[in-house]
Scaffold this motif. Structure first.
Motif, PDB file in Angstrom:
ATOM      1  N   ALA A 107       9.358 -24.980  -2.952  1.00  0.00           N
ATOM      2  CA  ALA A 107       7.927 -24.769  -2.703  1.00  0.00           C
ATOM      3  C   ALA A 107       7.645 -23.359  -2.221  1.00  0.00           C
ATOM      4  CB  ALA A 107       7.425 -25.788  -1.691  1.00  0.00           C
ATOM      5  N   SER A 108       8.525 -22.804  -1.372  1.00  0.00           N
ATOM      6  CA  SER A 108       8.296 -21.456  -0.851  1.00  0.00           C
ATOM      7  C   SER A 108       8.295 -20.419  -1.962  1.00  0.00           C
ATOM      8  CB  SER A 108       9.362 -21.109   0.190  1.00  0.00           C
ATOM      9  OG  SER A 108      10.642 -21.016  -0.409  1.00  0.00           O
ATOM     10  N   ALA A 109       9.023 -20.706  -3.042  1.00  0.00           N
ATOM     11  CA  ALA A 109       9.090 -19.772  -4.165  1.00  0.00           C
ATOM     12  C   ALA A 109       8.009 -20.017  -5.206  1.00  0.00           C
ATOM     13  CB  ALA A 109      10.464 -19.855  -4.827  1.00  0.00           C
ATOM     14  N   LYS A 110       7.546 -21.267  -5.327  1.00  0.00           N
ATOM     15  CA  LYS A 110       6.664 -21.636  -6.431  1.00  0.00           C
ATOM     16  C   LYS A 110       5.213 -21.895  -6.038  1.00  0.00           C
ATOM     17  CE  LYS A 110       9.891 -21.885  -9.672  1.00  0.00           C
ATOM     18  NZ  LYS A 110       9.843 -21.112 -10.929  1.00  0.00           N
ATOM     19  N   PHE A 111       4.970 -22.332  -4.802  1.00  0.00           N
ATOM     20  CA  PHE A 111       3.636 -22.823  -4.434  1.00  0.00           C
ATOM     21  C   PHE A 111       2.955 -21.894  -3.437  1.00  0.00           C
ATOM     22  CE2 PHE A 111       5.697 -27.273  -4.943  1.00  0.00           C
ATOM     23  CZ  PHE A 111       5.665 -27.140  -6.324  1.00  0.00           C
ATOM     24  N   SER A 112       1.615 -21.982  -3.382  1.00  0.00           N
ATOM     25  CA  SER A 112       0.821 -21.205  -2.425  1.00  0.00           C
ATOM     26  C   SER A 112       0.921 -21.812  -1.033  1.00  0.00           C
ATOM     27  CB  SER A 112      -0.643 -21.180  -2.862  1.00  0.00           C
ATOM     28  OG  SER A 112      -1.210 -22.478  -2.755  1.00  0.00           O
ATOM     29  N   ALA A 113       0.400 -21.053  -0.023  1.00  0.00           N
ATOM     30  CA  ALA A 113       0.441 -21.536   1.360  1.00  0.00           C
ATOM     31  C   ALA A 113      -0.354 -22.833   1.520  1.00  0.00           C
ATOM     32  CB  ALA A 113      -0.104 -20.463   2.305  1.00  0.00           C
ATOM     33  N   SER A 121       5.033 -20.407   6.192  1.00  0.00           N
ATOM     34  CA  SER A 121       4.312 -19.464   5.341  1.00  0.00           C
ATOM     35  C   SER A 121       4.244 -18.071   5.959  1.00  0.00           C
ATOM     36  CB  SER A 121       2.892 -19.976   5.074  1.00  0.00           C
ATOM     37  OG  SER A 121       2.916 -21.226   4.419  1.00  0.00           O
ATOM     38  N   SER A 122       4.446 -17.949   7.263  1.00  0.00           N
ATOM     39  CA  SER A 122       4.324 -16.663   7.962  1.00  0.00           C
ATOM     40  C   SER A 122       5.626 -15.883   8.026  1.00  0.00           C
ATOM     41  CB  SER A 122       3.823 -16.895   9.392  1.00  0.00           C
ATOM     42  OG  SER A 122       2.561 -17.519   9.404  1.00  0.00           O
ATOM     43  N   VAL A 123       6.726 -16.484   7.627  1.00  0.00           N
ATOM     44  CA  VAL A 123       8.034 -15.838   7.797  1.00  0.00           C
ATOM     45  C   VAL A 123       8.104 -14.510   7.044  1.00  0.00           C
ATOM     46  CG1 VAL A 123      10.515 -16.076   7.408  1.00  0.00           C
ATOM     47  CG2 VAL A 123       9.200 -18.014   8.249  1.00  0.00           C
ATOM     48  N   ASN A 124       7.548 -14.454   5.843  1.00  0.00           N
ATOM     49  CA  ASN A 124       7.561 -13.197   5.084  1.00  0.00           C
ATOM     50  C   ASN A 124       6.837 -12.090   5.837  1.00  0.00           C
ATOM     51  OD1 ASN A 124       9.018 -14.099   2.856  1.00  0.00           O
ATOM     52  ND2 ASN A 124       7.207 -14.876   1.818  1.00  0.00           N
ATOM     53  N   ASN A 125       5.728 -12.419   6.477  1.00  0.00           N
ATOM     54  CA  ASN A 125       4.981 -11.412   7.248  1.00  0.00           C
ATOM     55  C   ASN A 125       5.713 -11.019   8.525  1.00  0.00           C
ATOM     56  OD1 ASN A 125       2.848 -11.370   5.393  1.00  0.00           O
ATOM     57  ND2 ASN A 125       1.812 -13.082   6.405  1.00  0.00           N
ATOM     58  N   TRP A 126       6.408 -11.979   9.139  1.00  0.00           N
ATOM     59  CA  TRP A 126       7.122 -11.688  10.376  1.00  0.00           C
ATOM     60  C   TRP A 126       8.336 -10.796  10.157  1.00  0.00           C
ATOM     61  CZ3 TRP A 126       7.335 -17.423  12.485  1.00  0.00           C
ATOM     62  CH2 TRP A 126       6.065 -17.782  12.956  1.00  0.00           C
ATOM     63  N   PHE A 127       9.086 -11.066   9.084  1.00  0.00           N
ATOM     64  CA  PHE A 127      10.399 -10.441   8.936  1.00  0.00           C
ATOM     65  C   PHE A 127      10.617  -9.713   7.613  1.00  0.00           C
ATOM     66  CE2 PHE A 127      10.893 -14.195  11.702  1.00  0.00           C
ATOM     67  CZ  PHE A 127      11.322 -13.568  12.864  1.00  0.00           C
ATOM     68  N   GLY A 128       9.700  -9.851   6.664  1.00  0.00           N
ATOM     69  CA  GLY A 128       9.885  -9.224   5.368  1.00  0.00           C
ATOM     70  C   GLY A 128      10.562 -10.155   4.378  1.00  0.00           C
ATOM     71  N   THR A 129      10.259  -9.964   3.107  1.00  0.00           N
ATOM     72  CA  THR A 129      10.757 -10.870   2.075  1.00  0.00           C
ATOM     73  C   THR A 129      12.270 -10.814   1.923  1.00  0.00           C
ATOM     74  OG1 THR A 129      10.349  -9.147   0.415  1.00  0.00           O
ATOM     75  CG2 THR A 129       8.603 -10.754   0.779  1.00  0.00           C
ATOM     76  N   HIS A 130      12.892  -9.671   2.243  1.00  0.00           N
ATOM     77  CA  HIS A 130      14.334  -9.545   2.028  1.00  0.00           C
ATOM     78  C   HIS A 130      15.138 -10.389   3.010  1.00  0.00           C
ATOM     79  CE1 HIS A 130      13.413  -6.686   5.192  1.00  0.00           C
ATOM     80  NE2 HIS A 130      14.694  -6.568   5.482  1.00  0.00           N
ATOM     81  N   GLN A 131      14.529 -10.788   4.133  1.00  0.00           N
ATOM     82  CA  GLN A 131      15.230 -11.618   5.113  1.00  0.00           C
ATOM     83  C   GLN A 131      14.711 -13.054   5.169  1.00  0.00           C
ATOM     84  OE1 GLN A 131      16.562  -9.185   8.862  1.00  0.00           O
ATOM     85  NE2 GLN A 131      14.404  -8.726   8.544  1.00  0.00           N
ATOM     86  N   ALA A 132      13.575 -13.298   4.550  1.00  0.00           N
ATOM     87  CA  ALA A 132      12.865 -14.567   4.737  1.00  0.00           C
ATOM     88  C   ALA A 132      13.698 -15.783   4.368  1.00  0.00           C
ATOM     89  CB  ALA A 132      11.567 -14.559   3.936  1.00  0.00           C
ATOM     90  N   GLY A 133      14.387 -15.724   3.222  1.00  0.00           N
ATOM     91  CA  GLY A 133      15.135 -16.884   2.762  1.00  0.00           C
ATOM     92  C   GLY A 133      16.200 -17.325   3.750  1.00  0.00           C
ATOM     93  N   THR A 134      16.966 -16.361   4.248  1.00  0.00           N
ATOM     94  CA  THR A 134      18.029 -16.683   5.201  1.00  0.00           C
ATOM     95  C   THR A 134      17.455 -17.200   6.516  1.00  0.00           C
ATOM     96  OG1 THR A 134      19.424 -14.970   4.234  1.00  0.00           O
ATOM     97  CG2 THR A 134      20.039 -15.783   6.405  1.00  0.00           C
TER      98      THR A 134
END
Length: 383
Positions: free
Chosen positions: A119-125, A315-328
């Motif tokens: 869902a994090s990769a395919k769906f909206s917030a 949904s906020s993890v990308n804003n908090w830490f950036g997309t390069h770290q979000a998945g981990t």
């Protein structure tokens, strides 16, 4: 687009299947503990076993997905949760129930982790909020199903047989649509492998992990202990207690549906802050136990306040830490959430053995305060 809509619908069904067993246990536990002649506080041990199973599947999810398609994984997971629920009915020994809880967690962990990553990769917030609302539908339906059987003169076992059968039927649906999931597995297979040491060296990461630990421990703890507090400590009837628990999960579900629309226009940080504040107020009123009417309103407020917190933080993890770290980081957060869902209710149970069931409502209030403090720390970047 048509395939995406089908997968969204099936994902919703997957989260219904995830929520059903969680809602069941809170109502069934007093009957199960009487049947096996174990104290009420042993619920904590059962939850720890459940979380151990959850972590074993969620932490190995990426390796499992290298060999098994998402559709097949969901199929096997639903079959596993279904048979585990059947085992709850058939088992007569406490240690065997602990094993069944482990496998119930294994199936649930596979469903939760795989669908959240997808869902994090395919769906909206907004869709992610609605996705978690369907977890609430499952969690709400569980107590309703079980309470309905009890009112009609059946035992709690009938509810477990019914929900277990639903799990098996959902597994069949996932198997029938497994090719759709397999096609999606081959797309967007890009992930960043940032060093764990580098990520965990950031204090902000640990604060975010603590937030997920606290939030899920509070949400699950209320759902699991509310029924016991009501019927064992506050003199509420079994039927009314089941209704209160369903009202809690139902308000959480309704809140996630509503907040899915609210988040289209209102900033996510503001929603999280207001929701965490509402959680503090609700748990305080529940602890004070002024009267039944206010306590019931507090339960509804707590459910509504809990609603947007978890999916909005995801949904906020990308804003908090950036997309390069979000998945981990999401992997750490989800694991911490499940640990909180087991350890904090277990801690409440151990306290109740010494100080009575009412101490649990005070624990909920303290956890809510810590949650807001942690979020403020993360938001204002003081760590």
């Amino acid at each position: 687009m048509r395939k995406e809509k089908i997968l969204i619908l099936i994902s919703f069904l997957a989260f219904i299947s995830l929520g059903l067993p969680d809602g069941l246990l809170g109502v069934a536990w007093p009957f199960i503990s009487d049947r096996l002649q174990v104290p009420l506080d042993r619920l904590g041990i059962l939850l720890i076993s459940f979380v151990a199973g959850y972590l074993s599947s969620s932490l190995s999810n990426s390796k499992i997905m290298e060999k098994v398609s998402l559709g097949l994984l969901l199929t096997m997971s639903c079959f596993l949760t279904g048979t585990s629920l059947f085992a709850f009915v058939l088992i007569e020994e406490w240690f065997l129930l602990i094993i069944a809880a482990y496998f119930l967690g294994t199936g649930g962990g596979a469903i939760d982790t795989s669908i959240n990553v997808f869902a994090s990769a395919k769906f909206s917030a907004s869709v992610v909020n609605w996705l978690h609302a369907f977890y609430g539908i499952g969690a709400t339906s569980g107590p309703l199903i079980l309470t309905a059987f009890i009112i009609q003169g059946h035992t709690w076992k009938a509810g477990y047989w019914s929900v277990g059968s639903i799990q098996i039927l959902l597994g069949i649906l996932f198997f029938a649509t497994s090719k759709l999931w397999e096609q999606q597995d081959k797309e967007d297979n890009t992930s960043s492998h940032t060093s764990y040491i580098k990520i965990l060296s950031q204090p902000k990461v640990w604060v975010s992990i603590m937030l997920f630990f606290l939030y899920t421990g509070t949400e699950i703890g209320i759902g699991q202990w509310l029924y016991s507090i009501l019927i064992k400590s506050r003199g509420v009837s079994e039927a009314s207690g089941g209704f209160w628990v369903s009202a809690y999960w139902g308000s959480l579900t309704l809140g996630r549906i509503v907040f899915g629309f609210v988040l289209i226009k209102v900033a996510t940080p503001k929603v999280i802050f207001l929701a965490a504040s509402g959680l503090i107020l609700g748990t305080l009123v529940l602890f004070l136990n002024i009267n039944m009417q206010l306590s019931f309103m507090a339960v509804v407020l707590v459910g509504l306040s809990c609603a947007p917190i978890f999916p909005s933080m995801i949904s906020s993890v990308n804003n908090w830490f950036g997309t390069h770290q979000a998945g981990t980081i999401i992997g750490f957060q989800v694991s911490a959430a499940m640990m909180g869902g087991a350890l904090l209710p277990a801690f409440s149970g151990f306290l109740s053995r010494q100080y009575g069931l009412e101490i649990i409502t005070l624990v909920f209030f303290i956890q809510a305060i810590l949650l807001l403090i942690g979020y403020i720390m993360l938001k204002v970047k003081v760590v």
